[in-house]
Design an enzyme around this catalytic site. Structure first.
Site, short mmCIF file in Angstrom:
data_model
loop_
_atom_site.label_atom_id
_atom_site.label_comp_id
_atom_site.label_asym_id
_atom_site.label_seq_id
_atom_site.Cartn_x
_atom_site.Cartn_y
_atom_site.Cartn_z
N LYS A 130 -14.61 19.03 18.99
CA LYS A 130 -14.90 20.45 19.21
C LYS A 130 -16.38 20.65 19.50
CE LYS A 130 -11.90 22.04 20.03
NZ LYS A 130 -10.84 21.08 20.01
N GLU A 178 -17.67 18.90 22.91
CA GLU A 178 -17.14 19.37 24.20
C GLU A 178 -17.65 20.77 24.56
OE1 GLU A 178 -12.95 20.09 24.74
OE2 GLU A 178 -12.66 20.53 22.64
N LYS A 222 -9.10 22.69 31.42
CA LYS A 222 -8.16 22.95 30.33
C LYS A 222 -7.00 21.95 30.33
CE LYS A 222 -6.38 25.08 26.85
NZ LYS A 222 -7.02 24.92 25.53
N CYS A 272 -7.01 21.72 38.72
CA CYS A 272 -7.52 22.74 39.65
C CYS A 272 -6.61 23.95 39.51
CB CYS A 272 -7.47 22.25 41.09
SG CYS A 272 -8.43 20.79 41.38
N ASN A 280 -3.61 20.88 44.05
CA ASN A 280 -3.97 20.46 42.70
C ASN A 280 -3.27 19.14 42.45
OD1 ASN A 280 -4.58 20.13 40.01
ND2 ASN A 280 -2.98 21.53 39.29
N GLY A 281 -4.04 18.08 42.15
CA GLY A 281 -3.44 16.78 41.87
C GLY A 281 -4.24 15.68 42.55
N GLU A 302 -11.52 15.57 15.04
CA GLU A 302 -11.36 16.85 15.76
C GLU A 302 -12.62 17.68 15.69
OE1 GLU A 302 -9.51 17.97 17.89
OE2 GLU A 302 -9.81 20.14 17.84
N HIS A 304 -20.14 0.65 7.47
CA HIS A 304 -19.91 -0.46 8.42
C HIS A 304 -20.58 -0.17 9.76
CE1 HIS A 304 -17.03 -2.25 5.65
NE2 HIS A 304 -16.61 -1.02 5.43
N TRP A 339 -11.61 21.25 40.26
CA TRP A 339 -12.23 20.26 39.38
C TRP A 339 -12.20 18.97 40.19
CZ3 TRP A 339 -11.31 15.53 37.11
CH2 TRP A 339 -12.19 15.17 36.06
N ARG A 374 -9.36 26.04 34.52
CA ARG A 374 -8.77 24.76 34.93
C ARG A 374 -9.75 23.93 35.74
NH1 ARG A 374 -3.22 24.73 34.73
NH2 ARG A 374 -3.15 23.19 36.40
C1 AGP Z 1 -9.32 19.84 23.42
O1 AGP Z 1 -10.25 20.78 22.93
C2 AGP Z 1 -9.68 19.33 24.79
N1 AGP Z 1 -9.81 20.43 25.69
C3 AGP Z 1 -8.79 18.22 25.29
O2 AGP Z 1 -9.09 17.09 24.50
C4 AGP Z 1 -7.26 18.45 25.21
O3 AGP Z 1 -6.85 18.48 23.87
C5 AGP Z 1 -6.56 17.27 25.90
O4 AGP Z 1 -6.94 17.28 27.25
C6 AGP Z 1 -5.02 17.32 25.80
O5 AGP Z 1 -4.55 18.45 26.45
P1 AGP Z 1 -3.01 18.84 26.24
O6 AGP Z 1 -2.83 19.19 24.79
O7 AGP Z 1 -2.78 20.02 27.15
O8 AGP Z 1 -2.18 17.65 26.63
#
Ligand code: AGP
Length: 609
Positions: free
Chosen positions: A486, A489, A604, A2, A102-103, A482, A505, A76, A27
């Protein structure tokens, strides 16, 4: 997870609270709210479901009286669905004390029951509301004392901003496990979940540490440990400027950050390669300690985990040190075998990912040395680590990580070469050659980015497919993972990353003319194997986008579309493959009208488990 903003000063609070909140929207953006203490001495709250534009509309319809003390929050959801009632700020029974948080409060249910038995009336399903009522329970006129007593009962992670009706000159902040910084102005002070949110107000920052709370007045800031011990505040001046967090003409932060990658790697080269030598500075281990390392465990989440996978290949290939890698949420619960010769490498862009922080704490309990690869100075992970290798990628605002990923790859690559040099597993000639190849990466990036228009055309041509498979081998198996992350998400298209050797497999059952397959196929000793996979895909009418090395014409016989990257050392190919993978995801998401910088359900930084 958040975002929090607070203000105590002489200017109208609401524009500052909203302006800062907008910079924190990445966030979390399920709901948002603002609460102030008006000049008439009333607590006034406006909050609503959805993005901050909804809150601005609400304030237009129901203006807030002038105030110069307030808190705000973008959410969030963790406890309680995203709606008006569950949005922050939350208040006590008399609407005299309001809180943004936040938490996660792990013991909120027992606290809530106890407070309800004392007559407190709750209106939301959140854990946060418990904090407001707990402060109320202890409030005898001194807000600081009441908050101090209340937080002593909280378990879990929290960054808090609190104001109260009868304390018109005081903003309280407190944190454990979630980030919170204090911005120091002239006759005004701020709190925020991260630095970019208030960079346009001040560059003077106090990094609140875990277990600390602050009494923030207009003209002074007093910081204390939760125990009550006063702490001498250390005001730091941040270096990056407001521009660094604006889009600078790009349509999205993500695209801007993709284009920053040549410069990011250039800065890493300037910072860490002096002549023909790698200088990683003092990152917590000297040469004898590095030589004593017998095992490395990498822990990370998401994109950072994929960077760690690449790091594993590079470190094992060059330094011949066994490397294990875990997603943080698994590492912390599998009772890992760790001894004094184990080095933990924790990778995190934000340095605030709850699972990675917990994994590091678990490793330290078992006696490991922890080096973090992190992008945020002063973050919780940095403070937990014995040493840190900063990626210095600058603020990454787009939720989908791009420049932080390639910066992590670059730093991990340098660490691999450094370890190999210390362990004498590569010759001086190899050392010089591989560094020379590494120096070419920024120029190679410029070439990759120059190809953006054709990549956009390829992406758009493939944006109708309902499912994507990403395939790679050896050090580009993580690239496949990766690339899939990308895409999924930011476009919400189901996508899987797979080791190409695994295709037969199971995943080959997915292949037909309605699927797209991205094959990461640079020149390498597994190139022919990749071609075989591509032939098997074509035989089943699969549509292939190949990422291949410049000059390879043969690949056109095996793929529907080809995206070329410059030739480089095999261990550096993931760095180059990253840009086409990022641009494929970006342009497909744009084509589908998705919210590229703030994809649904995501945040984020995942600061809760
Ligand atoms: C990556 O595009 C994502 N937003 C997510 O997987 C991110 O890499 C993951 O939450 C780890 O975040 P961090 O690198 O801040 O620990």
């Amino acid at each position: 997870m958040c975002g929090i903003i607070g203000y105590n000063g002489f200017r109208p609070a609401v524009p500052i609270l909203i302006g800062g909140l907008k910079k924190l929207e990445y966030r979390g953006y399920d709901s948002s709210g603002v609460g102030v203490l008006s000049s008439q001495g009333e607590i006034v709250v406006r909050k609503t479901k959805g993005k901050i534009v909804n809150l601005e509309e609400l304030i237009k319809q129901k203006p807030i009286p002038v105030s110069s003390l307030g808190i705000s929050h973008t959410r969030w959801a963790t406890h309680g669905e995203p709606n008006h009632v569950n949005s922050h700020p939350h208040s006590d029974c008399t609407q005299s004390i309001i809180v943004v948080h936040n938490g996660i409060i792990e013991n909120y249910e027992s606290l809530k029951t106890a407070l309800q038995e004392k007559g407190h009336k709750f209106v939301s399903q959140t854990d946060t509301e418990v904090i407001a009522h707990l402060v109320e329970e202890y409030y005898k006129g001194d807000l600081f004392v009441a908050v101090k007593k209340a937080i002593a009962e909280l378990r879990g992670a929290f960054a808090l901003g609190i104001i109260a009706k009868d304390n018109p000159d005081l903003l309280i902040a407190a944190r454990v496990g979630s980030p919170l910084i204090i911005g120091v102005g002239k006759g005004e002070n701020f709190i925020a979940s991260d630095v970019p949110a208030i960079l346009d107000q001040t560059k003077k920052i106090v990094y609140l540490q875990d277990g600390e709370m602050a009494a923030i007045y207009k003209d002074k800031v007093e910081v204390f440990k939760f125990s009550g011990e006063r702490i001498q505040t250390k005001v730091q001046t941040v270096k990056f400027n407001v521009d660094a967090v604006q889009k600078q003409g790009f349509a999205h932060f993500m695209l801007k950050e993709i284009h920053e990658q040549p410069n990011v790697v250039t800065q890493i080269i300037k910072r860490h390669i002096k002549g023909n030598k790698i200088d990683l500075g003092d990152f917590g281990l000297n040469a004898p300690e590095l030589k004593a390392i017998k095992k490395i465990d990498i822990v990370a989440c998401g994109t950072a985990y994929h960077a760690g996978m690449v790091g594993k290949y590079a470190i094992e290939k060059l330094a011949r040190i066994p490397v294990s890698i875990d997603v943080s949420s698994e590492f912390r619960y599998r009772d890992p075998i760790i001894n004094k010769n184990t080095m933990i490498v924790a990778i995190s862009q934000s340095g605030e990912t709850a699972d990675t922080l917990a994994a590091v704490k678990e490793a330290k309990k078992k006696g490991a040395v922890v080096v973090s690869v992190c992008n945020v100075l002063g973050s919780s992970l940095v403070r937990e680590s014995d040493g840190v290798l900063y990626t210095h990628a600058g603020p990454e605002i787009g939720v989908a990580s791009t420049k932080a990923y390639t910066a992590q790859l670059a730093v991990l690559f340098l660490l691999a070469i450094k370890l190999a040099h210390v362990h004498q597993t590569i010759s001086d000639k190899e050392y010089k050659n591989i560094l020379a190849e590494f120096r070419k990466i920024p120029d190679a990036y410029v070439k990759c980015l120059a190809d953006q228009k054709s990549i956009a055309r390829i992406a758009k041509r493939n944006s109708h497919f309902g499912c994507f498979l990403f395939l790679g081998r050896n050090i580009n198996y993580p690239s496949a993972m990766e690339g899939a992350l990308k895409l999924k998400e930011i476009s919400y298209i189901p996508a899987e990353g797979y080791a190409a050797g695994e295709m037969k497999h199971g995943p080959i059952a997915l292949i037909d003319e309605y699927r797209a397959v991205v094959c990461i196929t640079p020149e390498s000793d597994v190139y022919e194997k990749m071609i075989s996979n591509m032939q098997e895909i074509r035989a089943r009418k699969g549509n292939i986008i190949a990422i291949a090395t410049d000059g390879n014409l043969d690949i056109k016989n095996h793929a529907t579309d080809v995206i070329y990257v410059p030739s480089t050392h095999n261990l550096l190919t993931p760095l180059l493959a990253a840009i086409p993978l990022q641009l494929i995801a970006y342009h497909i998401a744009v084509q589908l009208g998705c919210d590229v910088d703030q994809p649904r359900n995501l945040a984020k930084s995942v600061t809760v488990e």
